[in-house]
Each structure stands twice: as structure tokens, then as C-alpha cells.
Motif scaffolding. Structure first.
Motif, PDB file in Angstrom:
ATOM      1  N   LEU A  64       0.149   7.949   7.552  1.00 61.80           N
ATOM      2  CA  LEU A  64       1.163   7.543   8.519  1.00 61.80           C
ATOM      3  C   LEU A  64       1.320   6.023   8.532  1.00 61.80           C
ATOM      4  CD1 LEU A  64       3.155   8.268  10.770  1.00 61.80           C
ATOM      5  CD2 LEU A  64       1.229   8.300  12.376  1.00 61.80           C
ATOM      6  N   LEU A  65       0.204   5.305   8.521  1.00 59.81           N
ATOM      7  CA  LEU A  65       0.255   3.844   8.513  1.00 59.81           C
ATOM      8  C   LEU A  65       0.893   3.326   7.221  1.00 59.81           C
ATOM      9  CD1 LEU A  65      -0.439   1.105   9.731  1.00 59.81           C
ATOM     10  CD2 LEU A  65      -2.747   1.322   8.779  1.00 59.81           C
ATOM     11  N   ALA A  66       0.585   3.947   6.089  1.00 59.67           N
ATOM     12  CA  ALA A  66       1.169   3.518   4.815  1.00 59.67           C
ATOM     13  C   ALA A  66       2.684   3.693   4.824  1.00 59.67           C
ATOM     14  CB  ALA A  66       0.554   4.315   3.660  1.00 59.67           C
ATOM     15  N   CYS A  67       3.165   4.782   5.408  1.00 58.65           N
ATOM     16  CA  CYS A  67       4.617   5.005   5.486  1.00 58.65           C
ATOM     17  C   CYS A  67       5.278   3.998   6.428  1.00 58.65           C
ATOM     18  CB  CYS A  67       4.911   6.434   5.938  1.00 58.65           C
ATOM     19  SG  CYS A  67       4.488   7.681   4.696  1.00 58.65           S
ATOM     20  N   LEU A 108       5.484   0.887   4.516  1.00 56.20           N
ATOM     21  CA  LEU A 108       6.546   1.037   3.518  1.00 56.20           C
ATOM     22  C   LEU A 108       7.908   0.725   4.140  1.00 56.20           C
ATOM     23  CD1 LEU A 108       6.836   2.092   0.509  1.00 56.20           C
ATOM     24  CD2 LEU A 108       7.566   4.249   1.538  1.00 56.20           C
ATOM     25  N   PHE A 109       8.107   1.171   5.379  1.00 56.70           N
ATOM     26  CA  PHE A 109       9.375   0.930   6.079  1.00 56.70           C
ATOM     27  C   PHE A 109       9.560  -0.557   6.377  1.00 56.70           C
ATOM     28  CE2 PHE A 109      11.796   0.405  10.018  1.00 56.70           C
ATOM     29  CZ  PHE A 109      12.961   1.090   9.711  1.00 56.70           C
ATOM     30  N   PHE A 110       8.546  -1.181   6.956  1.00 64.55           N
ATOM     31  CA  PHE A 110       8.671  -2.579   7.372  1.00 64.55           C
ATOM     32  C   PHE A 110       8.567  -3.557   6.197  1.00 64.55           C
ATOM     33  CE2 PHE A 110       7.288  -0.599  11.422  1.00 64.55           C
ATOM     34  CZ  PHE A 110       8.370  -0.991  12.196  1.00 64.55           C
ATOM     35  N   SER A 111       8.050  -3.073   5.059  1.00 66.27           N
ATOM     36  CA  SER A 111       7.912  -3.940   3.891  1.00 66.27           C
ATOM     37  C   SER A 111       8.756  -3.444   2.718  1.00 66.27           C
ATOM     38  CB  SER A 111       6.435  -4.003   3.459  1.00 66.27           C
ATOM     39  OG  SER A 111       5.605  -4.432   4.514  1.00 66.27           O
ATOM     40  N   SER A 112       9.809  -2.695   3.001  1.00 66.52           N
ATOM     41  CA  SER A 112      10.618  -2.132   1.914  1.00 66.52           C
ATOM     42  C   SER A 112      11.223  -3.229   1.042  1.00 66.52           C
ATOM     43  CB  SER A 112      11.723  -1.234   2.473  1.00 66.52           C
ATOM     44  OG  SER A 112      12.579  -1.970   3.342  1.00 66.52           O
ATOM     45  N   GLY A 113      11.467  -4.410   1.616  1.00 65.42           N
ATOM     46  CA  GLY A 113      12.002  -5.518   0.831  1.00 65.42           C
ATOM     47  C   GLY A 113      11.059  -5.971  -0.263  1.00 65.42           C
ATOM     48  N   ALA A 114       9.748  -5.737  -0.092  1.00 68.19           N
ATOM     49  CA  ALA A 114       8.780  -6.144  -1.107  1.00 68.19           C
ATOM     50  C   ALA A 114       8.971  -5.378  -2.406  1.00 68.19           C
ATOM     51  CB  ALA A 114       7.354  -5.926  -0.583  1.00 68.19           C
ATOM     52  N   PHE A 115       9.627  -4.208  -2.322  1.00 63.94           N
ATOM     53  CA  PHE A 115       9.829  -3.396  -3.519  1.00 63.94           C
ATOM     54  C   PHE A 115      11.041  -3.862  -4.332  1.00 63.94           C
ATOM     55  CE2 PHE A 115       6.957  -0.919  -1.045  1.00 63.94           C
ATOM     56  CZ  PHE A 115       6.196  -0.234  -1.965  1.00 63.94           C
ATOM     57  N   GLN A 116      11.617  -4.975  -3.909  1.00 62.52           N
ATOM     58  CA  GLN A 116      12.647  -5.626  -4.715  1.00 62.52           C
ATOM     59  C   GLN A 116      12.103  -6.897  -5.367  1.00 62.52           C
ATOM     60  OE1 GLN A 116      15.494  -5.393  -1.162  1.00 62.52           O
ATOM     61  NE2 GLN A 116      16.900  -4.997  -2.872  1.00 62.52           N
ATOM     62  N   LEU A 117      10.786  -7.136  -5.158  1.00 65.25           N
ATOM     63  CA  LEU A 117      10.124  -8.310  -5.739  1.00 65.25           C
ATOM     64  C   LEU A 117       9.232  -7.867  -6.896  1.00 65.25           C
ATOM     65  CD1 LEU A 117       9.046  -9.951  -2.348  1.00 65.25           C
ATOM     66  CD2 LEU A 117      11.125 -10.427  -3.671  1.00 65.25           C
ATOM     67  N   HIS A 118       8.421  -8.778  -7.408  1.00 62.08           N
ATOM     68  CA  HIS A 118       7.463  -8.426  -8.448  1.00 62.08           C
ATOM     69  C   HIS A 118       6.427  -7.455  -7.881  1.00 62.08           C
ATOM     70  CE1 HIS A 118       4.195  -8.978 -11.422  1.00 62.08           C
ATOM     71  NE2 HIS A 118       5.182  -9.251 -12.252  1.00 62.08           N
ATOM     72  N   TYR A 119       5.938  -6.532  -8.727  1.00 63.23           N
ATOM     73  CA  TYR A 119       5.000  -5.513  -8.231  1.00 63.23           C
ATOM     74  C   TYR A 119       3.690  -6.117  -7.741  1.00 63.23           C
ATOM     75  CZ  TYR A 119       2.864  -5.877 -12.919  1.00 63.23           C
ATOM     76  OH  TYR A 119       2.262  -6.323 -14.071  1.00 63.23           O
ATOM     77  N   PHE A 120       3.344  -7.320  -8.232  1.00 57.21           N
ATOM     78  CA  PHE A 120       2.116  -7.955  -7.769  1.00 57.21           C
ATOM     79  C   PHE A 120       2.460  -8.877  -6.592  1.00 57.21           C
ATOM     80  CE2 PHE A 120      -1.460 -10.978  -7.916  1.00 57.21           C
ATOM     81  CZ  PHE A 120      -2.526 -10.104  -8.003  1.00 57.21           C
ATOM     82  N   ASN A 121       2.612  -8.287  -5.411  1.00 56.10           N
ATOM     83  CA  ASN A 121       2.828  -9.082  -4.205  1.00 56.10           C
ATOM     84  C   ASN A 121       1.985  -8.486  -3.085  1.00 56.10           C
ATOM     85  OD1 ASN A 121       4.611  -7.522  -2.136  1.00 56.10           O
ATOM     86  ND2 ASN A 121       5.625  -7.133  -4.095  1.00 56.10           N
ATOM     87  N   PRO A 122       1.673  -9.257  -2.039  1.00 53.05           N
ATOM     88  CA  PRO A 122       0.704  -8.808  -1.031  1.00 53.05           C
ATOM     89  C   PRO A 122       1.028  -7.465  -0.396  1.00 53.05           C
ATOM     90  CG  PRO A 122       1.159 -11.152  -0.756  1.00 53.05           C
ATOM     91  CD  PRO A 122       2.113 -10.654  -1.800  1.00 53.05           C
ATOM     92  N   HIS A 123       2.292  -7.226  -0.046  1.00 54.67           N
ATOM     93  CA  HIS A 123       2.618  -6.006   0.678  1.00 54.67           C
ATOM     94  C   HIS A 123       2.519  -4.763  -0.195  1.00 54.67           C
ATOM     95  CE1 HIS A 123       4.915  -8.307   4.085  1.00 54.67           C
ATOM     96  NE2 HIS A 123       3.663  -8.703   3.924  1.00 54.67           N
ATOM     97  N   THR A 124       2.990  -4.842  -1.440  1.00 54.28           N
ATOM     98  CA  THR A 124       2.854  -3.679  -2.313  1.00 54.28           C
ATOM     99  C   THR A 124       1.386  -3.423  -2.664  1.00 54.28           C
ATOM    100  OG1 THR A 124       3.308  -5.078  -4.244  1.00 54.28           O
ATOM    101  CG2 THR A 124       5.161  -3.863  -3.313  1.00 54.28           C
ATOM    102  N   LYS A 143      15.281   1.696   3.157  1.00 52.95           N
ATOM    103  CA  LYS A 143      14.932   1.779   4.580  1.00 52.95           C
ATOM    104  C   LYS A 143      15.080   3.200   5.110  1.00 52.95           C
ATOM    105  CE  LYS A 143      13.889  -2.389   6.242  1.00 52.95           C
ATOM    106  NZ  LYS A 143      12.568  -2.672   6.843  1.00 52.95           N
ATOM    107  N   ALA A 144      16.221   3.825   4.831  1.00 50.22           N
ATOM    108  CA  ALA A 144      16.476   5.173   5.334  1.00 50.22           C
ATOM    109  C   ALA A 144      15.456   6.165   4.772  1.00 50.22           C
ATOM    110  CB  ALA A 144      17.901   5.602   4.971  1.00 50.22           C
ATOM    111  N   SER A 145      15.137   6.027   3.509  1.00 48.24           N
ATOM    112  CA  SER A 145      14.188   6.945   2.874  1.00 48.24           C
ATOM    113  C   SER A 145      12.775   6.732   3.404  1.00 48.24           C
ATOM    114  CB  SER A 145      14.216   6.752   1.361  1.00 48.24           C
ATOM    115  OG  SER A 145      15.515   6.970   0.855  1.00 48.24           O
ATOM    116  N   ALA A 146      12.400   5.472   3.637  1.00 47.46           N
ATOM    117  CA  ALA A 146      11.091   5.193   4.229  1.00 47.46           C
ATOM    118  C   ALA A 146      10.987   5.793   5.624  1.00 47.46           C
ATOM    119  CB  ALA A 146      10.844   3.687   4.274  1.00 47.46           C
ATOM    120  N   ALA A 147      12.097   5.791   6.380  1.00 47.70           N
ATOM    121  CA  ALA A 147      12.105   6.409   7.705  1.00 47.70           C
ATOM    122  C   ALA A 147      11.857   7.916   7.601  1.00 47.70           C
ATOM    123  CB  ALA A 147      13.440   6.137   8.394  1.00 47.70           C
TER     124      ALA A 147
END
Length: 426
Positions: A30-33, A36-52, A398-402
């Protein structure tokens, strides 16, 4: 042997040891999801970033590993037809890993590789060392030398190697212990965990549980040993070619061996399904079987990564990781939770009443309607987020993470409903 009635489960681990792992894993999912919602923007960055990094490790350790640790404490004694070596060691592994995971995940989220990350990595490794000792002694103290036991024992060794290397990579941020920076060793660390721990253990346990829950007589020990060899040789060759710097061999031999192992396991599951006695397959088993099909997605993406080795593959890497942790692994756990947890709780609540009157069936301990709603939200969220990653559509992410949050919430409620089930008459 079917996990019905009191006899098989009474020979195994106390529910007091097993159930906390299930609860912890549900909350981690539940926490990971939510992250994922609040950090969905990180998935438009490089895969090696703190949130991912934080989300990946929460899914791998808090969700996948803690669930497998809990279930295997219950199931491994059944598979080897013996007893768990020590319930104290099981509790120790839960406490140490349970304390270490949030420290490590929090450190990744802030990208602070100071003492919280180091302490978290140390606690996780100590917890998994207790787990290895416990399951290793449980397996070696029994005369059953089945391939299932070999899969499980070797998978646990790969897990400890994975987390041990992870601890070294954390240290490498502050003290240069390795020749290159930590990013260079990340693919090796990731695939030791994905193939050596998750895939090897899932194949070993699944090869026993899938025919068992389908009530299928199918078994093929030589095929299982071939799968065991292909997966281990594929991973070992991946590590050797990575360390020795042979990019051409790295692109050919490990994918062929691991791909062959996965395809052979798919064939094994298909034969078990085709030869099943129980013709009607319930919803949790359908989701579990779907997870086997979902293995094709990371396999296809791995092939694309090999073909486009020299190009910009950041988006494919993100999608590859998402399909493994939120796809194959999550679908498997969502289904298998409600094939194993109800029997554990049923045995706790009703084993003394067995034969003295009617009692509810284990499947009555959870809400199937809620399970189907969870499966719909999960499937929609997974497909939507994967498309959002591929096409880089922020609103779809965002919608899918929700939707995935809704699935995790329904799953957690159903787990709580099952764990807190009170005695009643059918």
C-alpha cells in the motif's frame, strides 16, 4: 497433498510467526503504491533516481521478500515433509528485516547514504542470515531431497548474495570499495535478486503449489532440474560476463539460458493446468496463473534491451522493472495470498472443531467480491501505468497509480479481514 483439513498445517509453523509477515507485506504494498502516485514524475527521469530506487526496494524487500519469507516459513516444512527448525529464528528474521527495510527505503528516498542506510542494510542482512540458517537447517534435517528444496535453498543463498552486494554498494557511496561507482554494478545487483531470489524461488515453490491447488497429478522432475540448471547457469554467466567485460557474450548466452528456463517453466505450468482434476479454477488461482503469462513482458523487454544495447534505453529499463515488480511478482502474490493465508487462519481458528461439526470453508474467510474488485483495479492500473511509462503521459501515470492504490487498499482490507476472522458456524 492438499492443504485442507488440520493435519498438514499442524505439522508446520505457528500462525503467530507467519501472520506478521503477511500484514507487513500488505502495508508495504500500500505504501509503495502511494509513493508511486506522489512520485509518478520520477518515472519520466533516469531510472537511477532517489524515488524510483526507494519504490523499487520497498517493492522488492517490503512487499515481495517479506511476503515470501512469511509464506515459506509455513510452506517449506510442508514441501519437505518436516518441521521448521526454529520459530525464534523466524521471529528474529522478521524483527531485523522489518526494522531495516524502512531505514534503507527512507535513505534511498532522501538519497542520504549515511548511517540510516548503513544500519538498514546491516539489519536486513542479519535478518536474512537468520532466515537462511532457519530454512537451511529445516531442509537439510529432513530426508526429502526433492528439487523443490534445491530451488528454495539456492534461492536463499542468492538472496543473501544480493543483499550483501547491496550493502557494499551503499558503502561504496561513502568509501570507494569498488573499482567503479555503484551504478556500474546495479544491473548485476538487480538480476541477482530478480533471477536468483525471486524467479528461482517462485519456480521452485510454484512447481509444487500450482499442481497442488489445481489438483493436478502432473509432475516432471527431470524438467525441473533442467529449469534449475538453466536459470542458475544463466545468472552465473551474466555475472561473469559483466565482471570480465564481454558485451557480446553478455547479450547472447545469459538471455538464452534464462529465457529457456522461463519457457520450460511455462510449459510445466501449462501441463499441470491441462492435466488438472479440478476443472473450475477460482479467482485467486486465475490471477496466479496470469502472473506466469506476465513473465513474457520482462522477457520481451530484456530482448529489446539486448537488441538496442548501445542506444538510449532508459524508458525500457523503467518499464522492465515496473513489469517485474508491479506485474509478474505482484500478480503472483495477490493470487497466492488467498490460496495460502485462508488455510493458515482456518487452521488456527477451526482445527479443534474439525470433525465435530460444520465449519466454514477456507475460501469463506475472505471476500471474493472484494478480491475481484481488487483484481480489476490492479489490472487496469498496471496496464495504464505501463502505457503511461511507454508513451510518457503524466496524467495516465497519475490515474493508473490511483487505481493501484485502490487495489492495494482492497487487498490490505481483505488480508485484515482474513487474519482477524472470528470463529463461526457454517
Amino acid at each position: 497433498m492438499i492443504l485442507t483439513g488440520a493435519t498438514p498445517l499442524q505439522k508446520t509453523t505457528s500462525h503467530r510467526v507467519v501472520l506478521p509477515f503477511y500484514g507487513y507485506a500488505a502495508l508495504a504494498f500500500l505504501l509503495a503504491c502511494l509513493l508511486l502516485f506522489f512520485s509518478s514524475g520520477a518515472f519520466q527521469l533516469h531510472y537511477f533516481n532517489p524515488h524510483t530506487l526507494a519504490i523499487t526496494h520497498l517493492m522488492a524487500l517490503g512487499w515481495g521478500t517479506m511476503m515470501i519469507l512469511g509464506a515459506s516459513h509455513q510452506l517449506v516444512p510442508v514441501l519437505v515433509e518436516g518441521r521448521l527448525y526454529s520459530e525464534r529464528l523466524a521471529w528474529l528474521s522478521f524483527v531485523l528485516a522489518g526494522l531495516g527495510i524502512p531505514l534503507l527505503v527512507g535513505a534511498f528516498y532522501r538519497f542520504d547514504m549515511g548511517w540510516p542506510a548503513l544500519v538498514g542494510a546491516l539489519l536486513i542482512n542479519l535478518g536474512l542470515l537468520a532466515y537462511l540458517l532457519n530454512l537451511g537447517m529445516s531442509i537439510t534435517h529432513n530426508s526429502n531431497r526433492s528439487p523443490y528444496a534445491a530451488f528454495i535453498l539456492v534461492a536463499i543463498c542468492w538472496l543473501l548474495l544480493t543483499t550483501g552486494l547491496g550493502a557494499v554498494l551503499v558503502l561504496n557511496f561513502s568509501w570507494p570499495l569498488l573499482e567503479y561507482n555503484s551504478l556500474a554494478y546495479l544491473p548485476m545487483h538487480a538480476h541477482m535478486g530478480i533471477i536468483g531470489w525471486f524467479l528461482l524461488l517462485v519456480v521452485g515453490v510454484g512447481a509444487r503449489l500450482i499442481p497442488m491447488f489445481l489438483i493436478s497429478k502432473y509432475t516432471n522432475t527431470p524438467l525441473l532440474w533442467a529449469i534449475f540448471g538453466a536459470l542458475n547457469l544463466g545468472l552465473i554467466s551474466f555475472i561473469l560476463f559483466t565482471l570480465c567485460g564481454h558485451p557480446l557474450l553478455l547479450q547472447i548466452i545469459p538471455p538464452l539460458l534464462v529465457g529457456a528456463g522461463i519457457l520450460l517453466f511455462g510449459y510445466y505450468c501449462y501441463q499441470a493446468y491441462r492435466q488438472r482434476i479440478r476443472r473450475q479454477v477460482d479467482a485467486p488461482m486465475q490471477v496466479s496463473l496470469l502472473s506466469i503469462a506476465l513473465l513474457a513482458l520482462p522477457l520481451l523487454l530484456a530482448l529489446l534491451l539486448v537488441l538496442f544495447y548501445a542506444g538510449d534505453h532508459n524508458r525500457l529499463v523503467l518499464l522492465y522493472g515496473f513489469c517485474i515488480f508491479f506485474g509478474w511478482l505482484t500478480a503472483l502474490i495477490l493470487g497466492m495470498t488467498f490460496k495460502t493465508l485462508p488455510f493458515i487462519v482456518w487452521n488456527r481458528v477451526y482445527h479443534l472443531q474439525c470433525g465435530r461439526g460444520k465449519t466454514p470453508s477456507p475460501k469463506d474467510l475472505f471476500s471474493e467480491r472484494q478480491f475481484r474488485a481488487m483484481a480489476f483495479c490492479y489490472g487496469s492500473g498496471f496496464i495504464g501505468f505501463a502505457l503511461g511509462l511507454l508513451l510518457q503521459l503524466p496524467l495516465l501515470l497519475k490515474a493508473s497509480a490511483a487505481l493501484l492504490i485502490a487495489a492495494a487498499f482492497l487487498y490490505t482490507l481483505n488480508v485484515a479481514r482474513t487474519i482477524w476472522h472470528k470463529p463461526q458456524r457454517a
